[in-house]
Design a protein around this motif. Structure first.
Motif, PDB file in Angstrom:
ATOM      1  N   GLN B   2       0.823  -1.207   0.000  1.00  0.00           N
ATOM      2  CA  GLN B   2       0.000   0.000   0.000  1.00  0.00           C
ATOM      3  C   GLN B   2       0.861   1.263   0.000  1.00  0.00           C
ATOM      4  N   ALA B   3       0.355   2.313  -0.604  1.00  0.00           N
ATOM      5  CA  ALA B   3       1.087   3.584  -0.580  1.00  0.00           C
ATOM      6  C   ALA B   3       0.935   4.239   0.788  1.00  0.00           C
ATOM      7  N   ALA B   4       1.971   4.963   1.187  1.00  0.00           N
ATOM      8  CA  ALA B   4       1.908   5.689   2.459  1.00  0.00           C
ATOM      9  C   ALA B   4       0.828   6.762   2.378  1.00  0.00           C
ATOM     10  N   GLY B   5       0.280   7.127   3.537  1.00  0.00           N
ATOM     11  CA  GLY B   5      -0.753   8.159   3.576  1.00  0.00           C
ATOM     12  C   GLY B   5      -0.161   9.550   3.475  1.00  0.00           C
ATOM     13  N   ALA B   6      -1.037  10.525   3.422  1.00  0.00           N
ATOM     14  CA  ALA B   6      -0.581  11.913   3.393  1.00  0.00           C
ATOM     15  C   ALA B   6      -0.080  12.337   4.768  1.00  0.00           C
ATOM     16  N   VAL B   7       0.842  13.280   4.769  1.00  0.00           N
ATOM     17  CA  VAL B   7       1.242  13.951   6.011  1.00  0.00           C
ATOM     18  C   VAL B   7       0.689  15.368   5.911  1.00  0.00           C
ATOM     19  N   ILE B   8      -0.033  15.805   6.955  1.00  0.00           N
ATOM     20  CA  ILE B   8      -0.677  17.125   6.893  1.00  0.00           C
ATOM     21  C   ILE B   8      -0.219  17.966   8.072  1.00  0.00           C
ATOM     22  N   ALA B   9       0.610  18.965   7.771  1.00  0.00           N
ATOM     23  CA  ALA B   9       1.149  19.833   8.824  1.00  0.00           C
ATOM     24  C   ALA B   9       0.416  21.166   8.783  1.00  0.00           C
ATOM     25  N   ILE B  10      -0.210  21.504   9.902  1.00  0.00           N
ATOM     26  CA  ILE B  10      -1.023  22.732   9.989  1.00  0.00           C
ATOM     27  C   ILE B  10      -0.290  23.745  10.873  1.00  0.00           C
ATOM     28  N   ALA B 117       1.086   3.204  10.901  1.00  0.00           N
ATOM     29  CA  ALA B 117      -0.223   3.580  10.358  1.00  0.00           C
ATOM     30  C   ALA B 117      -0.036   4.411   9.093  1.00  0.00           C
ATOM     31  N   HIS B 118       0.911   5.346   9.147  1.00  0.00           N
ATOM     32  CA  HIS B 118       1.212   6.171   7.973  1.00  0.00           C
ATOM     33  C   HIS B 118       1.669   5.297   6.804  1.00  0.00           C
ATOM     34  N   ALA B 119       2.533   4.331   7.104  1.00  0.00           N
ATOM     35  CA  ALA B 119       3.090   3.488   6.043  1.00  0.00           C
ATOM     36  C   ALA B 119       2.004   2.656   5.354  1.00  0.00           C
ATOM     37  N   ARG B 120       0.973   2.245   6.131  1.00  0.00           N
ATOM     38  CA  ARG B 120      -0.086   1.429   5.503  1.00  0.00           C
ATOM     39  C   ARG B 120      -1.153   2.295   4.845  1.00  0.00           C
ATOM     40  N   GLY B 121      -0.999   3.634   4.917  1.00  0.00           N
ATOM     41  CA  GLY B 121      -1.906   4.488   4.153  1.00  0.00           C
ATOM     42  C   GLY B 121      -2.712   5.479   4.962  1.00  0.00           C
ATOM     43  N   ALA B 122      -2.605   5.426   6.300  1.00  0.00           N
ATOM     44  CA  ALA B 122      -3.359   6.383   7.103  1.00  0.00           C
ATOM     45  C   ALA B 122      -2.742   7.780   6.970  1.00  0.00           C
ATOM     46  N   VAL B 123      -3.589   8.789   7.062  1.00  0.00           N
ATOM     47  CA  VAL B 123      -3.127  10.173   7.067  1.00  0.00           C
ATOM     48  C   VAL B 123      -2.616  10.503   8.465  1.00  0.00           C
ATOM     49  N   VAL B 124      -1.467  11.160   8.564  1.00  0.00           N
ATOM     50  CA  VAL B 124      -0.992  11.620   9.867  1.00  0.00           C
ATOM     51  C   VAL B 124      -0.815  13.129   9.796  1.00  0.00           C
ATOM     52  N   GLY B 125      -1.521  13.827  10.683  1.00  0.00           N
ATOM     53  CA  GLY B 125      -1.458  15.283  10.668  1.00  0.00           C
ATOM     54  C   GLY B 125      -1.363  15.848  12.056  1.00  0.00           C
ATOM     55  N   GLY B 126      -1.136  17.150  12.109  1.00  0.00           N
ATOM     56  CA  GLY B 126      -1.091  17.804  13.393  1.00  0.00           C
ATOM     57  C   GLY B 126      -1.055  19.295  13.204  1.00  0.00           C
ATOM     58  N   THR B 127      -1.385  20.005  14.270  1.00  0.00           N
ATOM     59  CA  THR B 127      -1.388  21.458  14.212  1.00  0.00           C
ATOM     60  C   THR B 127      -0.411  22.011  15.230  1.00  0.00           C
TER      61      THR B 127
END
Lengths: 309, 309
Positions: B2-10, B117-127
């Motif tokens: 699976q492709a890694a998920g997005a990383v979302i930095a706020i 989780a990120h590696a299996r495709g989950a999005v990981v973000g934070g503010t």
């Protein structure tokens, strides 16, 4: 033909009491003991008071004479008022409102006399508003903030002593990255120069040298991509590929080549002192060995003992 | 695989009430209606209250489920606590003190579960603090100001989801050019990423896309010259030749190539509306001409009359 004088742009709030490196450099460029300096307080709402402050500082730094020239309107900016500029070694414009300088001086006979003085070798400098008026394009006003936005700043016409450039001041203290970047985004041919407080850019023969406590920030937009031509209202502006130079005291920058000319060599006092002490020890050791025939091992032991005591 | 998920930095202070473009983009990346999001409030001193705010926002934006996971020490950051991360579609770390995140999470079983989780495709973000912990290197704290100075900022270890980068937040609002530049001056291999408030960097497949109200500022130091290795105490740092990109919403940046990938296309609503209206007029005109045998001149006259009325 005489060489043009230096242009000295000060970022405002320069030290006037203790470590006056910025104003000292200005007086030195003006000729030190022989300096004859005209102070122009037209940007300021206080005229004579401001001049008295600079008279006191420049005199205590060795200047021979300080005179005041103060056009308070475009009509007053005549060749007659400008006559004394024919034989000063330096011109200094105080801070205040730079639109007063573009309104009362730029493009008048008085303004032309400043440009002529510079051309014959006089130093022309200024602080804060007096720095912004020096360049070809003048930042008139604008809002603070790191991110460039459409309509965040205004451009007006300066004296043209630094061609192709725009000079902003109080750069670090008033968070002016955004407004400088917004001007360069709209006119990528402009070299953006931001000067911190108590810091100056001394420009002579196409080289900008940094003096003082802070830094001079240079934004080179030659290769930048922007959306400034289509950004609406106060939208954040795209600025991609600007080349940034942040130069502390001791650095020099080639304005034509837009490259670092000299790298800062910060004080290495301790290191140098250590080295000198070691050299002195070695010399003394060599002397003692030669004079008394003492062995190096004995000498080192005696040295350690005498240091402990 | 699976492709890694997005990383979302706020960049902090994202809108939670009206135009929630940043959090909306987060929920959409997490799968929209199907989103199952774990909120990690470990950086914050308020735990449950913060989670309730994000639960309300994410739910109103359509997320199916929001759970809370809150390690409050390194000892609590266990694989057991992390078990639910195995089937969430998104992980969101709140703001607060990012040293709590590097202390309680990075390098623990819980931290490893976020990375997995990120590696299996989950999005990981934070503010805010939750954004800084995402990159390989984390800015721990530092002082504000435009000009980079020695010792103005500290680096710690992040989760490593954005390799070779350091992420700063509240970038424009807290005047953080200086501290970001100081880190890049000391480690020119680092890509410095500064994110404004109510703005996010959405990183997927090596491309950073900007969403929200402000800009993302990128400092590429690959070719920079600095004196960081010898600057003493809190001296201003030389940074010459850094390449700067300030990217508003709609822009995309290729992190490997370090070049602009997509240029912002700001709203041209009015222009488009004008064009559509003109096209509709032309179509109607063609129809009427065909149906009624009316001449173009007559038609144009009738159209003007009906508009006046």
């Amino acid at each position: 033909m005489q060489a043009a004088g230096a242009v000295i742009a000060i970022g405002g709030a320069e030290s006037k009491l203790r470590r006056r490196s910025v104003l000292q450099a200005f007086v030195e460029e003006c000729g030190g003991q022989g300096a004859r300096i005209a102070v122009i307080p037209s940007a300021s709402s206080l005229g004579p008071e401001v001049v008295e402050v600079y008279r006191a500082v420049f005199t205590s730094l060795g200047a021979a004479e300080v005179i005041e020239l103060r056009p308070r309107s475009r009509a007053e900016a005549t060749a007659e008022l400008a006559a004394p500029l024919a034989d000063v070694s330096g011109v200094f414009m105080t801070g205040g409102n730079q639109l007063k300088l573009s309104a009362f001086i730029a493009g008048t006979q008085f303004g032309d006399a400043i440009v002529a003085a510079h051309a014959r070798g006089a130093v022309v400098g200024g602080t804060s508003a007096g720095a912004s008026i020096l360049a070809e394009h003048m930042i008139a006003f604008g809002s603070g903030g790191s991110t460039p936005k459409q309509r965040m700043s205004q451009l007006a016409v300066g004296l043209g002593l630094v061609p192709g450039a725009v000079i902003d001041q109080h750069f670090e203290q008033r968070n002016r990255y955004g407004r400088l970047l917004s001007l360069v985004a709209q006119s990528p041919s402009l070299l953006g120069i931001g000067i911190d407080e108590d810091t100056s850019a001394v420009i002579r023969d196409g080289v900008l040298r940094v003096v003082g406590k802070g830094s001079v920030t240079i934004v080179d937009g030659r290769h930048l991509v922007s959306n400034a031509y289509e950004a609406k209202r106060t939208a954040p502006l795209l600025v991609s590929g600007a080349v940034l130079h942040v130069l502390p005291a001791g650095c020099a920058f080639d304005l034509a080549g837009r490259t670092l000319a000299v790298i800062s060599t910060p004080e290495k006092d301790e290191e140098v002192a250590d080295l000198r002490a070691a050299e002195a020890d070695l010399r003394e050791m060599a002397r003692e060995i030669a004079a008394e025939g003492v062995s190096p091992t004995d000498y080192a032991r005696r040295l350690r003992r005498s240091r402990r005591a």
